[in-house]
Design a protein around this motif. Structure first.
Motif, PDB file in Angstrom:
ATOM      1  N   ARG A 102       0.809  -1.082  -0.252  1.00 18.26           N
ATOM      2  CA  ARG A 102       0.169  -0.202  -0.121  1.00 18.26           C
ATOM      3  C   ARG A 102       1.010   1.209   0.078  1.00 18.26           C
ATOM      4  NH1 ARG A 102      -4.035   0.023   4.501  1.00 18.26           N
ATOM      5  NH2 ARG A 102      -4.715   1.874   3.480  1.00 18.26           N
ATOM      6  N   ALA A 103       1.873   1.084   0.657  1.00 18.81           N
ATOM      7  CA  ALA A 103       2.779   2.368   0.877  1.00 18.81           C
ATOM      8  C   ALA A 103       3.560   2.559  -0.408  1.00 18.81           C
ATOM      9  CB  ALA A 103       4.025   2.037   1.753  1.00 18.81           C
ATOM     10  N   ARG A 104       3.807   1.397  -1.179  1.00 15.37           N
ATOM     11  CA  ARG A 104       4.488   1.684  -2.592  1.00 15.37           C
ATOM     12  C   ARG A 104       3.467   1.992  -3.410  1.00 15.37           C
ATOM     13  NH1 ARG A 104       8.622  -2.106  -3.953  1.00 15.37           N
ATOM     14  NH2 ARG A 104       8.032  -3.553  -2.347  1.00 15.37           N
ATOM     15  N   LEU A 105       2.285   1.735  -3.619  1.00 11.43           N
ATOM     16  CA  LEU A 105       1.388   2.312  -4.540  1.00 11.43           C
ATOM     17  C   LEU A 105       1.158   3.808  -4.168  1.00 11.43           C
ATOM     18  CD1 LEU A 105      -0.864   2.124  -6.713  1.00 11.43           C
ATOM     19  CD2 LEU A 105      -2.444   1.315  -4.851  1.00 11.43           C
ATOM     20  N   SER A 113      -7.004  10.706  -6.370  1.00 10.76           N
ATOM     21  CA  SER A 113      -8.348   9.965  -5.618  1.00 10.76           C
ATOM     22  C   SER A 113      -7.802   8.539  -5.464  1.00 10.76           C
ATOM     23  CB  SER A 113      -9.530   9.791  -6.760  1.00 10.76           C
ATOM     24  OG  SER A 113      -9.130   8.981  -7.951  1.00 10.76           O
ATOM     25  N   ILE A 114      -6.728   8.011  -5.852  1.00 10.17           N
ATOM     26  CA  ILE A 114      -6.142   6.631  -5.448  1.00 10.17           C
ATOM     27  C   ILE A 114      -5.418   6.845  -4.060  1.00 10.17           C
ATOM     28  CG2 ILE A 114      -4.572   4.927  -5.783  1.00 10.17           C
ATOM     29  CD1 ILE A 114      -5.212   5.349  -8.881  1.00 10.17           C
ATOM     30  N   VAL A 115      -4.611   7.870  -4.027  1.00  8.55           N
ATOM     31  CA  VAL A 115      -4.243   8.231  -2.738  1.00  8.55           C
ATOM     32  C   VAL A 115      -5.146   8.560  -1.563  1.00  8.55           C
ATOM     33  CG1 VAL A 115      -2.612  10.285  -1.513  1.00  8.55           C
ATOM     34  CG2 VAL A 115      -1.942   9.453  -3.834  1.00  8.55           C
ATOM     35  N   SER A 140       3.869   5.864  -5.379  1.00  9.07           N
ATOM     36  CA  SER A 140       4.128   5.823  -7.001  1.00  9.07           C
ATOM     37  C   SER A 140       3.005   6.638  -7.520  1.00  9.07           C
ATOM     38  CB  SER A 140       3.460   4.567  -7.548  1.00  9.07           C
ATOM     39  OG  SER A 140       4.532   3.285  -7.235  1.00  9.07           O
ATOM     40  N   GLU A 141       1.712   6.879  -6.840  1.00  8.67           N
ATOM     41  CA  GLU A 141       0.787   7.667  -7.345  1.00  8.67           C
ATOM     42  C   GLU A 141       1.364   9.307  -6.977  1.00  8.67           C
ATOM     43  OE1 GLU A 141      -1.680   7.292  -9.277  1.00  8.67           O
ATOM     44  OE2 GLU A 141      -1.454   5.037  -9.056  1.00  8.67           O
ATOM     45  N   LEU A 142       1.727   9.597  -5.961  1.00 11.96           N
ATOM     46  CA  LEU A 142       2.205  10.765  -5.516  1.00 11.96           C
ATOM     47  C   LEU A 142       3.126  11.199  -6.429  1.00 11.96           C
ATOM     48  CD1 LEU A 142       2.184  10.797  -1.679  1.00 11.96           C
ATOM     49  CD2 LEU A 142       0.613  11.928  -3.101  1.00 11.96           C
TER      50      LEU A 142
END
Length: 138
Positions: free
Chosen positions: A46-49, A111-113, A52-54
């Motif tokens: 979850r932290a990796r995702l 929105s994913i973040v 990635s988005e940020l």
């Protein structure tokens, strides 16, 4: 990466070149930080995702410009802040952090973040910089 100071937080403070090539390095650094804090594999992913988005948002908003990444793990909470020079000052309101067209190829990063994190904030900084900060329970 810095380590804990007398049982204090684990943290990273880094500056990366503004391109997609830095994404894997930054993502791995945060994943290692979270894992070294004893988080379970799902929290590491979850932290990796989240990172990635940020970072993808920062790179797409300001191609070729460096960005800064700070990440801290303290008391089972990851706080990540990504700062970049903003080419546009038109920040969408929080309730519009998604594309208008559901079939759009881009525009879902914040929105994913927001779905992953407990809290997300976007703020303008001096010198034309933007900061996006997210907190993720581990």
């Amino acid at each position: 990466m810095s380590g804990p100071a007398a049982n204090g937080p684990l943290c990273i403070e880094s500056t990366y070149e503004g391109g997609s090539a830095s994404l894997n390095t930054a993502r791995a650094a945060v994943a290692d930080l979270v894992a070294s804090a004893g988080a379970d594999p799902e929290s590491v992913e979850r932290a990796r995702l989240l990172v990635s988005e940020l970072i993808t948002n920062a790179v797409e908003a300001s191609p070729g410009e460096p960005y800064e990444l700070d990440a801290t793990v303290e008391r089972a909470l990851l706080t990540v802040e990504v700062r970049n020079r903003a080419r546009s000052r038109d920040l969408p309101p929080e309730n519009q952090w998604h594309p208008d067209d559901v079939l759009a190829a881009r525009g879902r990063g914040l929105s994913i973040v927001k779905a992953l994190a407990d809290q997300v904030s976007v703020r303008e900084l001096d010198g034309g910089w933007l900061a996006v900060t997210a907190t993720l329970p581990l």
